[in-house]
Design a protein around this motif. Structure first.
Motif, PDB file in Angstrom:
ATOM      1  N   LEU A  43       0.611  -1.507   0.106  1.00 30.30           N
ATOM      2  CA  LEU A  43      -0.103   0.186   0.362  1.00 30.30           C
ATOM      3  C   LEU A  43       1.018   1.068   0.188  1.00 30.30           C
ATOM      4  CD1 LEU A  43      -2.950  -0.834   2.485  1.00 30.30           C
ATOM      5  CD2 LEU A  43      -3.258  -0.346  -0.275  1.00 30.30           C
ATOM      6  N   ALA A  44       2.166   1.137   0.895  1.00 25.23           N
ATOM      7  CA  ALA A  44       2.803   2.719   0.963  1.00 25.23           C
ATOM      8  C   ALA A  44       3.488   2.584  -0.426  1.00 25.23           C
ATOM      9  CB  ALA A  44       3.760   2.839   1.980  1.00 25.23           C
ATOM     10  N   ALA A  45       4.127   1.205  -0.963  1.00 25.78           N
ATOM     11  CA  ALA A  45       4.474   1.527  -2.326  1.00 25.78           C
ATOM     12  C   ALA A  45       3.576   2.026  -3.774  1.00 25.78           C
ATOM     13  CB  ALA A  45       5.511   0.348  -2.951  1.00 25.78           C
ATOM     14  N   GLU A  46       2.650   1.515  -3.209  1.00 23.45           N
ATOM     15  CA  GLU A  46       1.323   2.505  -4.080  1.00 23.45           C
ATOM     16  C   GLU A  46       0.509   3.865  -4.573  1.00 23.45           C
ATOM     17  OE1 GLU A  46      -0.190   1.369  -6.897  1.00 23.45           O
ATOM     18  OE2 GLU A  46      -1.815   2.195  -6.881  1.00 23.45           O
ATOM     19  N   PHE A  47       1.170   4.043  -2.605  1.00 20.62           N
ATOM     20  CA  PHE A  47       0.876   5.243  -2.547  1.00 20.62           C
ATOM     21  C   PHE A  47       1.717   6.123  -3.308  1.00 20.62           C
ATOM     22  CE2 PHE A  47       1.712   9.655  -0.129  1.00 20.62           C
ATOM     23  CZ  PHE A  47       0.096   9.855   0.400  1.00 20.62           C
ATOM     24  N   GLY A  48       3.324   6.162  -3.249  1.00 18.13           N
ATOM     25  CA  GLY A  48       3.933   6.707  -3.543  1.00 18.13           C
ATOM     26  C   GLY A  48       3.567   6.930  -5.430  1.00 18.13           C
ATOM     27  N   LEU A  49       3.424   5.699  -6.140  1.00 18.77           N
ATOM     28  CA  LEU A  49       3.325   6.048  -7.594  1.00 18.77           C
ATOM     29  C   LEU A  49       1.851   6.829  -8.051  1.00 18.77           C
ATOM     30  CD1 LEU A  49       4.711   3.617  -9.592  1.00 18.77           C
ATOM     31  CD2 LEU A  49       3.342   2.543  -9.259  1.00 18.77           C
ATOM     32  N   ARG A  50       0.223   6.034  -6.925  1.00 16.04           N
ATOM     33  CA  ARG A  50      -0.612   7.413  -7.003  1.00 16.04           C
ATOM     34  C   ARG A  50      -0.410   8.162  -6.970  1.00 16.04           C
ATOM     35  NH1 ARG A  50      -4.114   5.507  -9.830  1.00 16.04           N
ATOM     36  NH2 ARG A  50      -3.790   3.742  -9.866  1.00 16.04           N
ATOM     37  N   PHE A  51       0.521   8.766  -5.942  1.00 15.36           N
ATOM     38  CA  PHE A  51       0.190  10.372  -5.853  1.00 15.36           C
ATOM     39  C   PHE A  51       1.008  10.842  -7.306  1.00 15.36           C
ATOM     40  CE2 PHE A  51       3.738  14.197  -5.476  1.00 15.36           C
ATOM     41  CZ  PHE A  51       3.430  14.235  -4.769  1.00 15.36           C
ATOM     42  N   CYS A  52       2.200  10.132  -8.334  1.00 12.91           N
ATOM     43  CA  CYS A  52       2.703  10.976  -9.069  1.00 12.91           C
ATOM     44  C   CYS A  52       1.624  10.834 -10.721  1.00 12.91           C
ATOM     45  CB  CYS A  52       3.234   9.726 -10.000  1.00 12.91           C
ATOM     46  SG  CYS A  52       5.063   9.651  -9.179  1.00 12.91           S
ATOM     47  N   PHE A  53       0.806  10.082 -10.434  1.00 10.87           N
ATOM     48  CA  PHE A  53      -0.881  10.054 -11.066  1.00 10.87           C
ATOM     49  C   PHE A  53      -2.253  10.649 -10.823  1.00 10.87           C
ATOM     50  CE2 PHE A  53      -0.106   5.036 -11.787  1.00 10.87           C
ATOM     51  CZ  PHE A  53       0.405   5.772 -13.293  1.00 10.87           C
ATOM     52  N   VAL A  54      -1.912  10.787  -9.879  1.00 12.41           N
ATOM     53  CA  VAL A  54      -2.824  12.219  -8.626  1.00 12.41           C
ATOM     54  C   VAL A  54      -2.020  13.815 -10.116  1.00 12.41           C
ATOM     55  CG1 VAL A  54      -3.651  14.033  -7.108  1.00 12.41           C
ATOM     56  CG2 VAL A  54      -3.416  11.082  -7.399  1.00 12.41           C
ATOM     57  N   PHE A  55      -0.564  13.845  -9.533  1.00  6.30           N
ATOM     58  CA  PHE A  55      -0.318  15.117  -9.699  1.00  6.30           C
ATOM     59  C   PHE A  55       0.016  15.789 -11.424  1.00  6.30           C
ATOM     60  CE2 PHE A  55       3.401  17.584 -10.157  1.00  6.30           C
ATOM     61  CZ  PHE A  55       3.544  18.501  -9.497  1.00  6.30           C
ATOM     62  N   LEU A  56      -0.248  14.061 -12.303  1.00  2.00           N
ATOM     63  CA  LEU A  56      -0.436  14.291 -13.431  1.00  2.00           C
ATOM     64  C   LEU A  56      -1.639  14.710 -14.103  1.00  2.00           C
ATOM     65  CD1 LEU A  56       2.462  11.536 -15.196  1.00  2.00           C
ATOM     66  CD2 LEU A  56       2.567  13.334 -14.748  1.00  2.00           C
ATOM     67  N   ALA A  57      -2.940  14.217 -13.617  1.00  2.00           N
ATOM     68  CA  ALA A  57      -3.807  14.576 -13.514  1.00  2.00           C
ATOM     69  C   ALA A  57      -4.282  16.247 -13.248  1.00  2.00           C
ATOM     70  CB  ALA A  57      -4.905  13.095 -12.737  1.00  2.00           C
ATOM     71  N   ILE A  58      -3.815  16.203 -12.463  1.00  2.00           N
ATOM     72  CA  ILE A  58      -3.935  17.723 -11.180  1.00  2.00           C
ATOM     73  C   ILE A  58      -3.173  18.697 -12.501  1.00  2.00           C
ATOM     74  CG2 ILE A  58      -3.980  19.824 -10.125  1.00  2.00           C
ATOM     75  CD1 ILE A  58      -3.946  17.381  -7.812  1.00  2.00           C
ATOM     76  N   SER A  59      -2.173  18.486 -13.039  1.00  2.00           N
ATOM     77  CA  SER A  59      -1.518  19.270 -13.958  1.00  2.00           C
ATOM     78  C   SER A  59      -2.529  19.017 -15.517  1.00  2.00           C
ATOM     79  CB  SER A  59       0.111  18.761 -14.259  1.00  2.00           C
ATOM     80  OG  SER A  59       0.867  18.343 -13.465  1.00  2.00           O
ATOM     81  N   ALA A  60      -2.526  17.697 -15.897  1.00  2.00           N
ATOM     82  CA  ALA A  60      -3.186  17.411 -17.284  1.00  2.00           C
ATOM     83  C   ALA A  60      -4.771  18.516 -17.474  1.00  2.00           C
ATOM     84  CB  ALA A  60      -3.755  16.314 -18.065  1.00  2.00           C
ATOM     85  N   LEU A  61      -6.008  18.227 -15.751  1.00  2.00           N
ATOM     86  CA  LEU A  61      -6.492  19.651 -15.893  1.00  2.00           C
ATOM     87  C   LEU A  61      -6.281  20.743 -15.615  1.00  2.00           C
ATOM     88  CD1 LEU A  61      -9.146  17.393 -13.415  1.00  2.00           C
ATOM     89  CD2 LEU A  61      -9.335  17.859 -15.451  1.00  2.00           C
ATOM     90  N   SER A  62      -5.272  21.420 -14.711  1.00  2.00           N
ATOM     91  CA  SER A  62      -5.054  22.882 -15.208  1.00  2.00           C
ATOM     92  C   SER A  62      -4.758  22.974 -16.740  1.00  2.00           C
ATOM     93  CB  SER A  62      -3.180  22.832 -14.453  1.00  2.00           C
ATOM     94  OG  SER A  62      -4.038  22.652 -12.915  1.00  2.00           O
ATOM     95  N   PHE A  63      -4.033  22.152 -17.269  1.00  2.00           N
ATOM     96  CA  PHE A  63      -3.565  21.880 -18.851  1.00  2.00           C
ATOM     97  C   PHE A  63      -5.023  22.409 -19.521  1.00  2.00           C
ATOM     98  CE2 PHE A  63      -2.810  21.390 -22.975  1.00  2.00           C
ATOM     99  CZ  PHE A  63      -1.504  22.002 -22.703  1.00  2.00           C
ATOM    100  N   LEU A  64      -5.443  21.947 -19.303  1.00  2.00           N
ATOM    101  CA  LEU A  64      -6.891  21.871 -20.172  1.00  2.00           C
ATOM    102  C   LEU A  64      -8.088  23.585 -19.460  1.00  2.00           C
ATOM    103  CD1 LEU A  64      -8.052  18.407 -20.278  1.00  2.00           C
ATOM    104  CD2 LEU A  64      -7.092  19.730 -21.902  1.00  2.00           C
ATOM    105  N   GLY A  65      -7.824  23.891 -18.595  1.00  2.00           N
ATOM    106  CA  GLY A  65      -8.103  25.117 -17.333  1.00  2.00           C
ATOM    107  C   GLY A  65      -8.998  24.625 -16.931  1.00  2.00           C
ATOM    108  N   LEU A  66      -9.459  23.607 -16.331  1.00  2.00           N
ATOM    109  CA  LEU A  66     -10.327  23.134 -15.439  1.00  2.00           C
ATOM    110  C   LEU A  66      -9.600  22.314 -14.125  1.00  2.00           C
ATOM    111  CD1 LEU A  66     -12.477  20.833 -17.873  1.00  2.00           C
ATOM    112  CD2 LEU A  66     -13.480  22.518 -16.363  1.00  2.00           C
ATOM    113  N   GLY A  67      -8.714  22.649 -14.115  1.00  2.00           N
ATOM    114  CA  GLY A  67      -7.653  22.254 -12.798  1.00  2.00           C
ATOM    115  C   GLY A  67      -7.801  23.745 -12.153  1.00  2.00           C
TER     116      GLY A  67
END
Lengths: 307, 549
Positions: A227-251
């Protein structure tokens, strides 16, 4: 630049990064004790580099108002000024100091991503462990609900809900957390399922232990490593998702400094051969790589592999 | 057997040292062992777990497991120096001239391919035979190993044949290139006694037929006695002694070897037969099923205070299911379980805390029965805290007291994790956890089968002492008749969910037996090198008699 110096530059950067990791490990081993020290001593240089980078990001995020030369939304000069003192990384499309925006961006982007991941994890792990432990209809209901959510492409799902509920930071966090909860749920459930069938769980059940004790004392400690390992990986995905949404103007909405939207706002500079808009993108990439180095190491430890 | 010594030497290993990596340091596992093997000779390697017998066996192929390395010594196989040979050269020997049969055939076969595909793989790879030829050869070898329907058994997948058949198919696969040397690593340990005989006989025949040399690794002396010409005893990476099988059995020189022999003679005096008292646990006409098939059929037996009832049978006989019914994990379809004359609720979730406390269980695999993330303080203390409401000081004292009872020093062990204990110590902790509830009845499910003989003996003695001290009633599930002989007061023999025979130990072990009990008893290997030969002759005579009639 011709090919050779460019290659040399990359090699030097990698070497410098590894050297930084190595130095960091020496220092870390010297100042820590006990279990932590033992773990650090055996950590690969890449993981140490990762820890170092994460630590730097956290420090920058926390001390943003202290180290940033200007205010977050302060217009300090013309738009798109070149890299020169006093604006070391130039200015952006509205004439705000780029370095300052980058520093504040660490706080906003990383902070929000961390909060989102944490939320997704608390909910996902708890529900996943619950489903695996109780089983039966509860497992069916939860798993099918998760299946339905997972059937909708994540980006479309988040765009939909952000349009419906508006683009506030709270909505953003909740929507992305819900999406990621489903992924964490899946992992937690499958990890717990392999633990639930073990004899010590049977023994605890026969003893008459309650559900809470089963989940938090008997199962969770054994599921912690993946779970802890997944936390790190998940954090990256969330980070990228937020960045992507911000890039699209919805973040994250302007004028808040955020790496994703900073790329978008300054994108036109690329056409002039200026790499400034790539700086926030680079910051995202570096953090992602650093987190993955650490996660790799943790996964390696969790799986009990010896070289 | 004796003529083997006159055959040329096939394998010599001189002063072999093997190191294993743990906690960032290399520690020696095998500390300078010599080994010589002639063509056609079978050498038995005996020792407890951790003695280095598997490591040494693998080293005979010039191979070590991950995290191990050969740090010294010479290995010569038929004139080839295996330590100096290139990886490519060694690769050409493996499978072709040296083969390996692992303990678990089920884990060694690839479940996605048919048996015959896996048989043909090695000879085709090494260019010994063409595919069609290999298939014909496989069918012939399957026949020689007395597998049923040798013509088509190879076209099945590993999960479609039984464990004993799979182990024989594995032996056939190892034989495919007619190697000069086969290493058998505990090939029958995971099998039932009756199945074990078939596999042992098949292995012995085929090795003799092809004049193959073999290293036979096992912790079971009686089995090795049937298979080996010579026996080598290992202890903690060193050789204790080596001798011809008969000589070793008749007159072991070293005290350690003698102690291995002595374990089998453990026996406790018979307990007084119970008076008319109410039994602690009474199974009455219990029928239970998983899905549609009944796995227990009208099973009844009683367990009295201070007595041990051994439930014996092969895998699938329903002995563990009986335990699941008593604990309430599997509610019976018919019948009931009485505790002290009072019926127990069928489902464990419906039992009161006190009812749950009275029936405790000790598991076969202490590794999975103890939560690896909890310290002994909590592992043992939790039942006492739950059932007896002990807290703080009183709880700690109770845990220390329990650790004393299982002969582990409280000061050293109370804050350890299960991973910091040996196999025997873990099993002791399992016992302490059961005791902490202060039960009157304990189910011991194969508690000694994963342990070495000497360690197992310690556990049995401990259980015996605790029974006297706390008036416990035991239900002892096992497939090992030697253990039954050692500790049981009463024996219940089960087959296919039925109780075949039940009664006092002395009565069960004295003829006349029920036919199935007879089969079980006769299948237990004895410390007599001629036992297997004699038994097979008897079986043959019997079947000829039957067909003649």
């Amino acid at each position: 630049m011709s090919v050779l110096p460019r290659f040399l530059f990359i090699a030097l950067t990698v070497a410098a990064a590894l050297a930084a990791g190595w130095v960091f490990r020496r220092i870390a081993v010297a100042v820590t004790r006990g279990e932590l020290r033992k773990a650090l001593r055996t950590a690969p240089v890449t993981a140490c580099f990762g820890i170092l980078v994460i630590a730097l990001y956290v420090a920058v995020a926390m001390a943003a108002p202290l180290i940033a030369p200007y205010g977050e939304n302060e217009v300090v000069g013309d738009q798109f000024m070149p890299w020169a003192a006093p604006h070391l990384l130039g200015t952006d499309n509205l004439g705000r100091d780029m370095l300052t925006r980058l520093i504040y961006g660490a706080r906003n982007s990383v902070g929000i991503a961390f909060l989102t991941t944490l939320l997704a994890f608390l909910a996902g792990s708890f529900l996943g462990l619950l489903a695996a432990t109780v089983g039966g209809w509860l497992d069916q209901v939860l798993s099918r609900m998760v299946d339905i959510l997972m059937a909708i492409p994540a980006l479309i799902f988040s765009l939909l809900f952000l349009t419906i509920f508006g683009t506030s930071v709270t909505t953003l966090i909740i929507v992305i957390a819900v999406i990621d909860t489903t992924r964490v749920f899946r992992l937690a459930r499958s990890v717990a399922q392999t633990i639930v069938v073990m004899d010590f769980i049977e023994a605890a059940r026969l003893r008459g232990e309650g559900l809470a004790r089963l989940i938090f004392r008997e199962i969770l400690p054994n599921a912690m490593a993946p779970l802890a390992a997944e936390f790190g990986l998940r954090f990256c995905f969330v980070f990228l998702a937020i960045s992507a949404l911000s890039f699209l103007g919805l973040g994250i909405q302007p004028p808040t400094a955020d790496w994703g939207s900073m790329v978008r706002e300054n994108a036109e500079l690329i056409t002039f051969g200026d790499i400034t808009p790539l700086l926030p993108a680079g910051a995202i990439a570096l953090l992602t790589v650093a987190v993955n180095f650490v996660v790799d190491w943790m996964l390696h430890r969790a799986s009990g592999l010896k070289e | 057997m004796a003529e083997n010594a006159t055959q040329p030497v096939l394998l010599t290993m001189r002063d072999i040292r093997i190191e294993g990596r743990s906690d960032e340091a290399w520690t020696e596992i095998v500390k300078g062992v010599d080994l010589t093997l002639h063509r056609g000779e079978v050498l038995g390697l005996i020792g407890e777990s951790g003695a280095g017998k598997s490591t040494l066996g693998l080293a005979a192929m010039g191979f070590t497991r991950d995290g191990c390395r050969i740090s010294g010594g010479d290995i010569h196989f038929d004139g080839i120096d295996l330590r100096k040979a290139s990886a490519e050269k060694r690769r050409r020997l493996m499978g072709k001239r040296i083969a390996y049969v692992a303990q678990s055939a089920a884990a060694s076969f690839n479940p996605a391919h048919r048996l015959i595909d896996q048989y043909a793989e090695v000879p085709v790879q090494h260019g010994v035979m063409a595919r069609a030829e290999a298939e014909r050869d496989a069918i012939e070898l399957y026949g020689r190993l007395r597998l049923p329907n040798p013509g088509d058994i190879g076209f099945r997948y590993p999960h479609q044949v039984s464990g004993g058949q799979l182990q024989r198919a594995m032996t056939a696969t190892a034989m495919s290139c007619r190697p000069d040397l086969i290493i058998f690593d505990e090939p029958t340990t995971a099998l039932d006694v009756t199945t074990q005989i078939e596999v042992l006989a098949a292995i012995r025949d085929i090795v003799t037929q092809f004049n193959t040399a073999a290293i036979y690794i096992s912790h079971d002396l009686a089995v090795v006695a049937q298979m080996a010409d010579r026996i080598k005893v290992l202890l903690r990476g060193r050789e204790v002694e080596e001798a011809e099988t008969r000589q070793m059995l008749a007159a072991p020189k070293e005290s350690y070897t003698k102690s291995l022999w002595a374990v089998r003679s453990l026996a406790r005096p018979a307990q007084p037969t119970p008076d008319k008292a109410v039994p602690v646990i009474s199974m009455q006409g219990v029928t239970a099923s998983y899905g549609a098939a009944d796995v227990l059929k009208q099973v009844s037996f009683d367990v009295h205070k201070r007595r041990t009832v051994a439930v014996v049978g092969e895998s699938g006989s329903g002995k563990s299911t009986a335990a699941r019914v008593i604990t309430g994990l599997l509610p019976p379809r018919e019948g009931q379980v009485l505790f002290d004359g009072q019926p127990l609720p069928r489902d464990y979730r419906k039992r009161s805390r006190d009812q749950a406390r009275q029936v405790q269980m000790i598991y076969q695999m202490a590794d999975t029965a103890l939560n690896p993330k909890l310290r002994l303080r909590e592992l043992i203390g939790r039942p006492a805290e739950m059932y007896l409401g002990l807290k703080g000081r009183a709880l700690e004292d109770r845990v220390k007291n329990l650790l004393d009872l299982i002969e582990l020093d409280p000061a050293t062990f109370i804050d350890r994790l299960p991973s910091e204990l040996s196999g025997g110590q873990k099993q002791r902790v399992g016992i302490a956890r059961a005791l902490a509830a202060e039960p009157r009845f304990i189910i011991c499910d194969e508690v000694t089968s994963a342990l070495d003989q000497l360690v197992a003996e310690g556990i049995l003695k401990l259980l015996d002492r605790l029974q006297q001290e706390f008036d416990l009633a035991y239900m002892f599930i096992t497939h090992d008749l030697a253990t039954v002989r050692a500790i049981a007061d009463e024996v219940v023999v089960m087959q296919n969910g039925n109780v075949v025979e039940a009664g006092n130990r002395d009565r069960i072990f004295v003829p006349p037996h029920a036919p199935y009990t007879e089969l079980l008893l006769s299948s237990v290997p004895e410390m007599d090198p001629d036992w297997l030969t004699r038994l097979l002759a008897e079986h043959k005579a019997k079947s000829e008699g039957a067909s003649g009639a």
